[in-house]
Design an enzyme around this catalytic site. Structure first.
Site, PDB file in Angstrom:
ATOM      1  N   GLN A 184       0.822  -1.208   0.000  1.00 18.91           N
ATOM      2  CA  GLN A 184       0.000   0.000   0.000  1.00 18.91           C
ATOM      3  C   GLN A 184       0.860   1.264   0.000  1.00 18.91           C
ATOM      4  O   GLN A 184       0.493   2.284  -0.613  1.00 18.91           O
ATOM      5  CB  GLN A 184      -0.976   0.002   1.178  1.00 18.91           C
ATOM      6  CG  GLN A 184      -0.363  -0.076   2.558  1.00 18.91           C
ATOM      7  CD  GLN A 184      -0.147  -1.507   3.047  1.00 18.91           C
ATOM      8  OE1 GLN A 184      -0.017  -2.425   2.254  1.00 18.91           O
ATOM      9  NE2 GLN A 184      -0.113  -1.664   4.360  1.00 18.91           N
ATOM     10  N   GLN A 252      26.316 -11.177   8.213  1.00 18.62           N
ATOM     11  CA  GLN A 252      25.314 -11.213   7.150  1.00 18.62           C
ATOM     12  C   GLN A 252      24.285 -12.317   7.384  1.00 18.62           C
ATOM     13  O   GLN A 252      23.115 -12.169   7.048  1.00 18.62           O
ATOM     14  CB  GLN A 252      25.983 -11.406   5.796  1.00 18.62           C
ATOM     15  CG  GLN A 252      26.891 -10.264   5.400  1.00 18.62           C
ATOM     16  CD  GLN A 252      26.204  -8.914   5.530  1.00 18.62           C
ATOM     17  OE1 GLN A 252      25.271  -8.600   4.807  1.00 18.62           O
ATOM     18  NE2 GLN A 252      26.650  -8.107   6.484  1.00 18.62           N
ATOM     19  N   HIS A 255      20.997 -11.461   9.134  1.00 13.57           N
ATOM     20  CA  HIS A 255      19.989 -10.667   8.443  1.00 13.57           C
ATOM     21  C   HIS A 255      18.725 -11.478   8.163  1.00 13.57           C
ATOM     22  O   HIS A 255      17.610 -11.018   8.393  1.00 13.57           O
ATOM     23  CB  HIS A 255      20.534 -10.175   7.094  1.00 13.57           C
ATOM     24  CG  HIS A 255      21.216  -8.846   7.172  1.00 13.57           C
ATOM     25  ND1 HIS A 255      20.579  -7.694   7.542  1.00 13.57           N
ATOM     26  CD2 HIS A 255      22.492  -8.484   6.906  1.00 13.57           C
ATOM     27  CE1 HIS A 255      21.421  -6.680   7.507  1.00 13.57           C
ATOM     28  NE2 HIS A 255      22.590  -7.138   7.128  1.00 13.57           N
ATOM     29  N   GLU A 320      27.606  -9.502  -3.328  1.00 14.98           N
ATOM     30  CA  GLU A 320      27.192  -8.178  -2.865  1.00 14.98           C
ATOM     31  C   GLU A 320      28.327  -7.538  -2.068  1.00 14.98           C
ATOM     32  O   GLU A 320      28.748  -6.407  -2.338  1.00 14.98           O
ATOM     33  CB  GLU A 320      25.941  -8.319  -2.000  1.00 14.98           C
ATOM     34  CG  GLU A 320      25.443  -7.016  -1.404  1.00 14.98           C
ATOM     35  CD  GLU A 320      24.298  -7.237  -0.421  1.00 14.98           C
ATOM     36  OE1 GLU A 320      23.607  -6.254  -0.110  1.00 14.98           O
ATOM     37  OE2 GLU A 320      24.110  -8.377   0.055  1.00 14.98           O
ATOM     38  N   HIS A 321      28.823  -8.251  -1.063  1.00 15.58           N
ATOM     39  CA  HIS A 321      29.947  -7.787  -0.245  1.00 15.58           C
ATOM     40  C   HIS A 321      31.115  -8.751  -0.431  1.00 15.58           C
ATOM     41  O   HIS A 321      30.925  -9.968  -0.346  1.00 15.58           O
ATOM     42  CB  HIS A 321      29.598  -7.767   1.251  1.00 15.58           C
ATOM     43  CG  HIS A 321      28.360  -7.007   1.593  1.00 15.58           C
ATOM     44  ND1 HIS A 321      27.126  -7.616   1.731  1.00 15.58           N
ATOM     45  CD2 HIS A 321      28.155  -5.692   1.831  1.00 15.58           C
ATOM     46  CE1 HIS A 321      26.221  -6.705   2.054  1.00 15.58           C
ATOM     47  NE2 HIS A 321      26.814  -5.527   2.106  1.00 15.58           N
ATOM     48  N   ASP A 354      28.578  -0.909   6.088  1.00 17.25           N
ATOM     49  CA  ASP A 354      27.128  -0.871   6.290  1.00 17.25           C
ATOM     50  C   ASP A 354      26.670   0.431   6.931  1.00 17.25           C
ATOM     51  O   ASP A 354      25.578   0.927   6.634  1.00 17.25           O
ATOM     52  CB  ASP A 354      26.702  -2.038   7.195  1.00 17.25           C
ATOM     53  CG  ASP A 354      26.168  -3.220   6.401  1.00 17.25           C
ATOM     54  OD1 ASP A 354      26.097  -3.116   5.172  1.00 17.25           O
ATOM     55  OD2 ASP A 354      25.838  -4.241   7.025  1.00 17.25           O
ATOM     56  N   HIS A 413      11.378  11.705 -42.750  1.00 13.53           N
ATOM     57  CA  HIS A 413      12.629  12.114 -42.103  1.00 13.53           C
ATOM     58  C   HIS A 413      13.531  12.820 -43.108  1.00 13.53           C
ATOM     59  O   HIS A 413      14.091  13.887 -42.836  1.00 13.53           O
ATOM     60  CB  HIS A 413      13.357  10.893 -41.523  1.00 13.53           C
ATOM     61  CG  HIS A 413      12.827  10.435 -40.206  1.00 13.53           C
ATOM     62  ND1 HIS A 413      11.553  10.000 -40.035  1.00 13.53           N
ATOM     63  CD2 HIS A 413      13.425  10.341 -38.984  1.00 13.53           C
ATOM     64  CE1 HIS A 413      11.371   9.640 -38.764  1.00 13.53           C
ATOM     65  NE2 HIS A 413      12.505   9.849 -38.106  1.00 13.53           N
TER      66      HIS A 413
END
Length: 422
Positions: A184, A252, A255, A320-321, A354, A413
């Protein structure tokens, strides 16, 4: 964590991205439709349904900001301020300027850089508070010159937002913060309601419903990415300390149960020591159930015959890392092609990036570092080409352009050029 010896680079971190169930997609489409039709009324209703709180207003009040500052101690507020300075300083170096060049015959070509008018930043709620998400998304937008920045985040059971999120937003001077989450919130940012005016781009991570909603509204607005679970790869040789590597891997793993923690090393001894350390340390974590599920399912240790193979594995993983904890990590930097963020040396622990060092922590996941970059100032800007052709250049080149146009079957054109010579 399982240990595997490898003799080539055929290892992959890439997993199938969760695209949700058919029912989840239908639910998201229904929510978006309701917000488009009923606006604020739908936001209040869904907040009561999903967040179990009845709100009288969507906007954060001054009283809530005041309470947030009372809740955080002065030292923590100063740390947030210092982190913001570091992040802003880094991103200021990324900003690009408009440019124009002139040819001898008077033709002018160039590129105009323009900040987006308005962006929305989604800050997830749930089991943790994320002031760092506020800093990392808002600051590059401000550096780019975005005039209107809107934050949405799901309220807690008290009908407010975490103190850290509110303090971070207030410190950055964000004027619009709304207590609404989920699909939402994404619908409100994309289409607008009486309270929340629409934006041009939506940033920030969220659950599967947020991700699906971002997919649905892409094209109406731009989005940053569909982020996957967090990932870390540590490249280590025999000089690395096992207890430190294990701690970084678990940083990590805590998480999410789907987070991935991988060690690539040239030392069998380090591999075995890290394996034991992970088992010891994971039991001590407050979020040990999440971290253990992560390392049990998506944790792995690869032992390579040499650094050349280890580097090839790292580039195949495109994490990612990436932490490089070797005798001379800087010497390996030219060989690293694919990684969202690269942390060199023992003291460059991933959490430094981070929260505090300055580079952005919004990074490509699931192997997309092969072609994607960290969130940066360019993500909040757009480019317009500038063309001012001189008469001399036009007369020199119009026939060539007309011929190309006719090759493509576009007679109008060609005639648009030739009309200028009549």
């Amino acid at each position: 964590m399982k240990i595997t010896r490898i003799t080539d680079e055929k290892v992959s971190l890439r997993r199938t991205i969760d695209t949700g169930t058919e029912q989840q997609r239908k639910d998201v489409q229904e929510i978006i439709g309701a917000v488009r039709q009923d606006g604020d009324q739908a936001l209040f209703a869904y907040t009561e349904k999903f967040d179990n709180v009845s709100l009288s207003t969507l906007a954060v009040t001054e009283e809530e900001y005041t309470a947030a500052y009372r809740e955080l101690d002065d030292e923590l507020i100063e740390i947030i301020r210092e982190a913001a300075i570091n992040i802003r300083t880094f991103h200021e170096k990324q900003k690009r300027e408009s440019w124009i060049s002139y040819d001898d015959d008077g033709t002018m070509l160039g590129q105009k850089m323009t900040a987006l008018d308005a962006v929305g930043v989604y800050v997830p709620g749930g089991t943790a508070a994320y002031p760092s998400s506020v800093l990392m998304n808002v600051i590059p937008a401000q550096v780019a010159g975005v005039k209107r920045i809107v934050i949405t985040s799901p309220p807690n059971e008290k009908g407010t937002l975490p103190a850290g999120v509110l303090v971070a937003a207030k410190e950055l001077g964000v004027a619009e913060i709304y207590k609404v989450g989920g699909a939402q919130a994404i619908a409100a940012l994309a289409y607008g309601t009486d309270t929340i005016a629409a934006v041009d781009k939506i940033m920030g991570p969220g659950n599967i419903y947020v991700a699906l909603a971002k997919r649905e509204v892409f094209g109406i607005v731009d989005i940053d990415m569909i982020a996957g679970p967090s990932e870390i790869v540590v490249l280590a040789d025999e000089t690395a300390r096992a207890n430190e590597i294990a701690a970084d891997l678990l940083s990590q793993a805590e998480h999410d149960k789907n987070s991935s923690s991988i060690l690539v090393t040239t030392s069998q001894q380090v591999a075995e020591q890290v394996q034991a350390e992970v088992e010891r340390q994971v039991a001590l974590l407050p979020r040990h159930e999440i971290a253990k599920a992560s390392v049990d399912t998506f944790g792995h240790i690869y032992v390579a015959d040499n650094l050349e193979i280890a580097l090839a594995v790292v580039n195949e993983l495109a994490p990612e890392h990436l932490e490089v904890i070797t005798e001379n990590p800087l010497a390996l930097l030219p060989s690293i092609k694919h990684a969202g963020a690269i942390f060199l040396g023992r003291y460059s622990s991933e959490p430094i990036g981070d929260y505090f060092a300055g580079p952005n922590h919004v990074l490509p996941t699931n192997g997309t570092a092969r072609f994607s970059s960290p969130l940066n100032v360019d993500d909040f800007m757009k480019k317009s080409s500038i063309i001012q052709y001189s008469q001399q250049s036009f007369e020199k080149n119009f026939a060539k352009v007309a011929k190309l146009a006719r090759l493509e079957g576009l007679e109008a054109h060609a005639r648009a050029l030739e009309e200028r010579l009549k």
